[in-house]
Design an enzyme around this catalytic site. Structure first.
Site, PDB file in Angstrom:
ATOM      1  N   THR A   1      50.601  36.042  51.079  1.00 52.79           N
ATOM      2  CA  THR A   1      51.491  35.240  51.917  1.00 52.79           C
ATOM      3  C   THR A   1      52.375  36.093  52.821  1.00 52.79           C
ATOM      4  OG1 THR A   1      53.190  35.196  50.189  1.00 52.79           O
ATOM      5  CG2 THR A   1      51.567  33.414  50.175  1.00 52.79           C
TER       6      THR A   1
ATOM      7  N   HIS B   1      49.642  23.601  58.163  1.00 52.14           N
ATOM      8  CA  HIS B   1      50.224  22.338  58.620  1.00 52.14           C
ATOM      9  C   HIS B   1      51.682  22.262  58.176  1.00 52.14           C
ATOM     10  CE1 HIS B   1      46.297  20.648  59.720  1.00 52.14           C
ATOM     11  NE2 HIS B   1      45.845  21.232  58.620  1.00 52.14           N
TER      12      HIS B   1
END
Length: 203
Positions: A165, A115
């Protein structure tokens, strides 16, 4: 003209998932997931059949220990000789591709979706998705989290508890928060399976 949500997902744009048949697709997947997770351990053939039905494509000799959790299932592609231990979670609003001979330890999460950081951009549940790709012969340790858009190269090992990541190259051991390359996999690893424990013969 407004872009359909499925096209927005593929284009890496913000989207919402409560329209255009997406809730119905999730319901189908979660119904199969529920049936799989509540099957009896002796129902091996039923579990094998559900594994093939839950996911988009599944190679030979693939096995998943229940419980498993996913958003759709229909966006997940699994290669041959795959094994996932219990509590695998895959957020698959977009494509997840897993290669051949992949091992996944307990409590691993793969999430293609995130998000926006700024609250005004996610007040209606807006999100984005980028595909995850796991190469061949990869071993993922327990409690690993793999974030959107990550590719893990062939033959690599991801240490327990890592948060991945960024892309991880082939043929390395990587670990940490955030995950980083620790070392390359080398010839010594063919002869020592754990610390100074030497391989004496084939199993």
């Amino acid at each position: 003209m407004n872009m359909p949500m499925t096209e927005r997902i593929r284009a890496g744009k913000l989207f919402t998932d409560m329209c255009e048949g997406l809730p119905e697709k999730r319901l189908r997947g979660k119904t199969l997931m529920y049936e799989f997770n509540h099957s009896h351990p002796s129902e091996v053939e039923k579990r094998e059949s559900l594994i093939k039905e839950m996911f988009a494509t599944v190679g030979e000799n693939a096995w998943v220990e229940p419980p498993v959790y996913f958003s759709y299932g229909s966006n997940i592609h699994i290669g041959r000789n795959f094994y996932a231990n219990f509590n695998l979670t895959i957020v698959d609003d977009y494509t997840v591709t897993i290669g051949d001979n992949v091992l996944i330890a307990p409590n691993v999460t793969l999430s293609v979706t995130g998000h926006p950081v700024h609250h005004e951009l996610r007040k209606n549940g807006e999100m984005y998705s980028f595909p995850i790709t796991i190469g061949n012969n990869v071993w993922i340790g327990s409690h690993v989290v793999i974030n959107p858009g990550v590719t893990i190269g062939d033959n690599s090992v991801i240490g327990a508890g890592s948060i991945v990541t960024k892309d991880i190259p082939p043929n390395v051991v990587a670990a940490g928060v955030p995950c980083r390359v620790i070392r390359e996999i080398n010839d010594r690893d063919k002869h020592y399976y754990f610390k100074d424990y030497k391989v004496e013969s084939s199993v």
